[in-house]
Write an enzyme that holds these catalytic residues in place. Structure first.
Site, short mmCIF file in Angstrom:
data_model
loop_
_atom_site.label_atom_id
_atom_site.label_comp_id
_atom_site.label_asym_id
_atom_site.label_seq_id
_atom_site.Cartn_x
_atom_site.Cartn_y
_atom_site.Cartn_z
N HIS A 154 0.68 -1.11 0.10
CA HIS A 154 -0.08 0.00 0.04
C HIS A 154 0.84 1.14 -0.08
O HIS A 154 2.24 1.20 -0.04
CB HIS A 154 -0.97 -0.17 1.25
CG HIS A 154 -0.35 0.08 2.44
ND1 HIS A 154 0.30 -0.92 3.29
CD2 HIS A 154 0.32 1.30 3.42
CE1 HIS A 154 0.77 -0.54 4.42
NE2 HIS A 154 0.96 0.95 4.35
N HIS A 216 5.10 7.23 2.52
CA HIS A 216 5.65 5.78 2.21
C HIS A 216 5.12 4.98 1.70
O HIS A 216 3.87 5.31 1.04
CB HIS A 216 5.80 5.49 3.56
CG HIS A 216 4.67 5.03 4.47
ND1 HIS A 216 3.80 5.91 5.32
CD2 HIS A 216 3.89 3.59 4.15
CE1 HIS A 216 2.77 4.81 5.89
NE2 HIS A 216 2.61 3.86 5.05
N TYR A 257 9.44 2.07 9.69
CA TYR A 257 9.70 3.03 8.87
C TYR A 257 11.13 3.50 8.56
O TYR A 257 11.78 3.57 9.64
CB TYR A 257 8.79 4.42 9.30
CG TYR A 257 7.30 4.25 9.12
CD1 TYR A 257 6.64 4.19 7.81
CD2 TYR A 257 6.68 4.33 10.30
CE1 TYR A 257 5.33 4.07 7.81
CE2 TYR A 257 5.34 4.20 10.22
CZ TYR A 257 4.73 4.07 8.95
OH TYR A 257 3.33 3.93 8.94
N GLU A 267 7.95 1.49 4.37
CA GLU A 267 7.69 1.05 5.54
C GLU A 267 7.75 -0.72 5.22
O GLU A 267 7.10 -1.36 4.01
CB GLU A 267 6.19 1.11 5.84
CG GLU A 267 5.39 0.26 7.01
CD GLU A 267 3.96 1.01 7.13
OE1 GLU A 267 3.43 1.07 6.05
OE2 GLU A 267 3.70 0.36 8.33
#
Ligand SMILES: [Fe+2]
Length: 309
Positions: A154, A216, A257, A267
Site C-alpha cells: 500500500h 511512504h 519506517y 515501510e
C-alpha cells in the site's frame, strides 16, 4: 467476497536521486527482484512472491518522490467502465498505450485533488514467482535475499482535499473507509485509510497543504520475526530508520519506517486485520492519535509528521 472492479495495488513509480544507488538498495537491501530496464531509463522490480512483471519502478530525477501509483482492475471491460465513470464524475483521464511500461497493458491515468497521479490497468504479463503453477515449493531463493517482502502492499500519500479524494475512491472506484483520524474540531478528517479488498488498507491519505507528496510505500512481510530481521538488515546496511520496529494502533499492523538512499520513506509492514465493506469505520480522536499511529510510544515524532518526498 467476489473480487470485482479494482482488485489491488499494482505498481508505484518512484524518483531516486542516483539510479545505481537506487538499484543497489531496492535489489540488494530491500531484496526485490529486478525484472527489466526500459528506453526511458526506468528500472523495474517485483517482490519475490508477486506474479506480475513489476510492482516498483525507479527513475533518476533531481527530486525524490512518487510519479504515480497504480491499481490493477479485474479486466478490460472494467477498465473501460471505470474510465467512463471517472469522466462522468468530472475528472480528466489520459490513456497511456500498452507497452509504454514494460509488459504492461493500456493504463488510464487521472489526477486526484490531492495532486497525485493514479493509474488503472487490466493487463500485466504473469512472469510467476519462480515456482511452477504445478506442485510449487512454498518459497524460493529470492525469498531470503535481503529484506525480501512478499509484495508491495500500500502507500500513504500527503496532499490537500482528502474529502474529495475519499469521495472518488468510494463512489467511483468502489473502495470503503476502514479507519480515520479526526482533528481537534472532532469533525474534520486528518487522515483516511481506504480498502478495495479485505486488507485493512490499500491506500491512505493525510491532509497536507502541499500536493502530490509521498509519505511512504509499504512492503509486506509475513511475520513479526521477519520485521525484526528487516530491522537487523537495515542496520547492517546503514539504512536510515525513522521509527520501529513497533505496532500501529490504526490497522494493528507491525511496522518499521525507514528511508531509501534518496529519502523516500518506505515501510516494512506485517499483519493488519481483515476488513469488509459492511464494517463500520474505526475512528481515532485527536487526543489518541499518537497511540493510533505508534501504539507503544503513544506519541508522534515530528519527522513522521513533516518529512515527505
Ligand atoms: Fe503504511
Amino acid at each position: 467476497m467476489a473480487m470485482t472492479g479494482v482488485i489491488r495495488p499494482g505498481h508505484i513509480s518512484l524518483r531516486v536521486l542516483d539510479l545505481e544507488e537506487g538499484i543497489n538498495f531496492y535489489k540488494n537491501t530491500l531484496g526485490l527482484v529486478e525484472t527489466g530496464r526500459d528506453s526511458q531509463g526506468r528500472v523495474y522490480f517485483k517482490a519475490w512472491d508477486e506474479r506480475d512483471h513489476n510492482s516498483v519502478l525507479i527513475r533518476e530525477a533531481a527530486e525524490a518522490g512518487v510519479d504515480f501509483f497504480a491499481f490493477k482492475v479485474a479486466d478490460k471491460a472494467t477498465l473501460e467502465k471505470l474510465d467512463r465513470d471517472l469522466k462522468a464524475y468530472g475528472l480528466t483521464t489520459e490513456r497511456i498505450p500498452a507497452g509504454e511500461m514494460l509488459e504492461t497493458g493500456e493504463r488510464v491515468r487521472f489526477k486526484l485533488p490531492s495532486g497525485h497521479f493514479i493509474e488503472l490497468y487490466a493487463e500485466k504479463t504473469d512472469v510467476g514467482n519462480g515456482q511452477p503453477y504445478v506442485n510449487p515449493a512454498p518459497w524460493t531463493k529470492e525469498a531470503e535475499n535481503g529484506i525480501a517482502p512478499s509484495r508491495m502492499d500500500h502507500c500513504l500519500l500527503y496532499g490537500p482535499d482528502i474529502e474529495k479524494v475519499q469521495e472518488i475512491f468510494e463512489k467511483v472506484l468502489g473502495f470503503f473507509l476502514v479507519e480515520h483520524v479526526v482533528m481537534e474540531d472532532g469533525k474534520t478528517d486528518l487522515a483516511i485509510w481506504l480498502s478495495c479488498s479485505i486488507k485493512a488498507h490499500d491506500i491512505a491519505f493525510v491532509r497536507h497543504p502541499e500536493p502530490g507528496k509521498l509519505h511512504h510505500v509499504a512492503f509486506k512481510l509475513d511475520s513479526w520475526e521477519r520485521v525484526l530481521r528487516a530491522a537487523d538488515l537495515m542496520s547492517m546496511n546503514k539504512i536510515s530508520i525513522d521509527i520501529g520496529p513497533t505496532r500501529h494502533g490504526i490497522t494493528r499492523g507491525t511496522t518499521i519506517y525507514a528511508f531509501d538512499p534518496s529519502g523516500n520513506r518506505f515501510e516494512t509492514f506485517c499483519g493488519g486485520y481483515d476488513s469488509y465493506p459492511d464494517y463500520k469505520p474505526v475512528k481515532w480522536t485527536w487526543d489518541e492519535v499518537g497511540a493510533g499511529i505508534f501504539y507503544h510510544d503513544r506519541k508522534l515524532n515530528e519527522r513522521f509528521l513533516t518529512v515527505v518526498s
